[in-house]
Design a protein around this motif. Sequence first.
Motif: not given
Lengths: 247, 278
Positions: A120, A123-124, A127, A132-134, A136-137, A141, B243-246, B249-251, B253-254, B266, B269
């Motif tokens: 968690e 991720r913060q 971002s 953050a969108p990457y 899982n890369a 890559q 890979f897949e873009l997430v 906005d992960p913020l 989630l917090t 939680l 996504e």
Amino acid sequence: MEMEPILEVRHLSKTFGTNPVLKDINFNICRGDVISVIGPSGSGKSTLLRCINLLETPTSGTILFRGKDITGLGNEVFAYRAKVGMVFQSFNLFDNLSVIDNCTLGQIRVLHRSREEAQEYARQILSLVGMAPYCNAKPRQLSGGQKQRVAIARAMALDPEVILFDEPTSALDPELVGEVLDVMRELAEQGMTMAVVTHEMAFARQVSSRVVFMDEGVIMEEGDPEELFTDPRNERTREFLGRYLNQ
Amino acid sequence: MGKFSQLIQDVIRLCAKYLPMYLSGMKNTVLLALIGTVLGCIIGFICGVLNAIPYDTNAPLGRRVLIRTLRAVIRGYVEVFRGTPMVLQAVFIYYALPYFTDGAARFSSVWAASILVVSINTGAYMTESVRGGIISVDPGQVEGAMAIGLTHIQAMMYVILPQAVRNILPQIGNNYIINLKDTSVMFMISFTDFFAVHRGVVGATYSYFPSAVIEMIGYLTMTLISSFLLRKVEQRMEGSSSFELVVSDPLTLTSGVYRHPVSEELFKERSRDYKGKD
Ligand SMILES: Nc1ncnc2c1ncn2[C@@H]1O[C@H](COP(=O)(O)OP(=O)(O)OP(=O)(O)O)[C@@H](O)[C@H]1O
Ligand SMILES: [Mg+2]
């Protein structure tokens, strides 16, 4: 401005074989400082940072972290390193781990956070640096600029008291330098304590609170960026900056 | 053509009579190669990792001496077992025990002796492979690991070895295939592998060539199947290249507001329940 020193470097010397690379270095890093270290190639800038987080063992001198000498640490050295983040020129991300795992490994293994908590938080932080969108890369890559932003996130995820940057943009294509400098500027504005070895004079001048000029293993001059860039007192500084300012 | 149909008949005749023996020989060969390779890998990983303990000139004397000694012993082990034929190692180890104990102690089973020999032999090669695999991992990553406060052992476990294993996977497979073939020398200590069956059969039938044909086909079958399986494993280790873009906005989630009202979990996504702020 607060003047609570986080790191105090005292009479630090480092010799490789018979080659003295650092000679009697003295300087402080205080909370909230953004220190730019500039100087010609081979002057010992990287070695200084590497001594500070003990990737190199100083030959002599002391380094006080919050008043405590860290040069003779035993197993506490690992916890200490987590408190002093490091961002390398060549990123040094873990190629076998995804972006988010790069940012959780230290949290889990060094700070003993739970996996969920670490993810968690990662991720913060990711971002914050726009990555953050990457999650899982894998590092291979990503572009250089993206890698470096992940490397910054990896360091930040450990809540370090200070982050050391060793030429974080030198390995990047010119059009990618900006995105990394932007992140660093953002960090500086948020009050992160930073020491940055850089050749980006504009960054050093605009963002840092103090500039340190090193040459041949010695701190030649140290001061307010505006003063140092407009009216350097030292002859060597003048010469070095002249080269940059004339470009 | 007459000779070929003759050969086919001979092969069929041998198979009719000795197929169970051939098959059990193949089973022994595969088992010995498999166990030997697995144990050899374990030995190789232990030695390779011990070998990679950094030598710090500032470390205490005792520790430095220990590391130096360790490296010398491993070096010696590798050189001796890489530098002598396995067939000789087999008889050497098999007969050393009764010799030194005046016959009081001997290997109770040729299985134990054979597994020991193949493992030690494979271990010597794997030690070198593992060393190479570790060295080939970018030293910058070791620094990266040190810089976030990992210990040497943690850096090994989570960063270096996973990459080293991937790098040396082809060599592990190679060693296994070599072992499938080279365990044929174990007939010297009376291990009944696939090749020993051949010796038994021709002793009784004098059908040297037809039995050799069966052996060739048998060994090729074993090695080809192994190659195929190994390639599958390697492909799997390769992982996906994309890979897949997430996208959310992960913020979001917090804050805790985004827990599922029922399950209290939680939102993922990508889960159906998650409604990203668009
Ligand atoms: N591990 C090492 N062993 C021996 N000499 C070293 C080692 N690391 C650095 N040096 C030497 O120390 C000197 C300073 O190197 P350092 O990398 O600290 O310079 P730098 O100021 O960071 O230069 P650059 O701007 O090119 O990165 C150089 O002469 C270098 O050759
Ligand atoms: Mg450098």
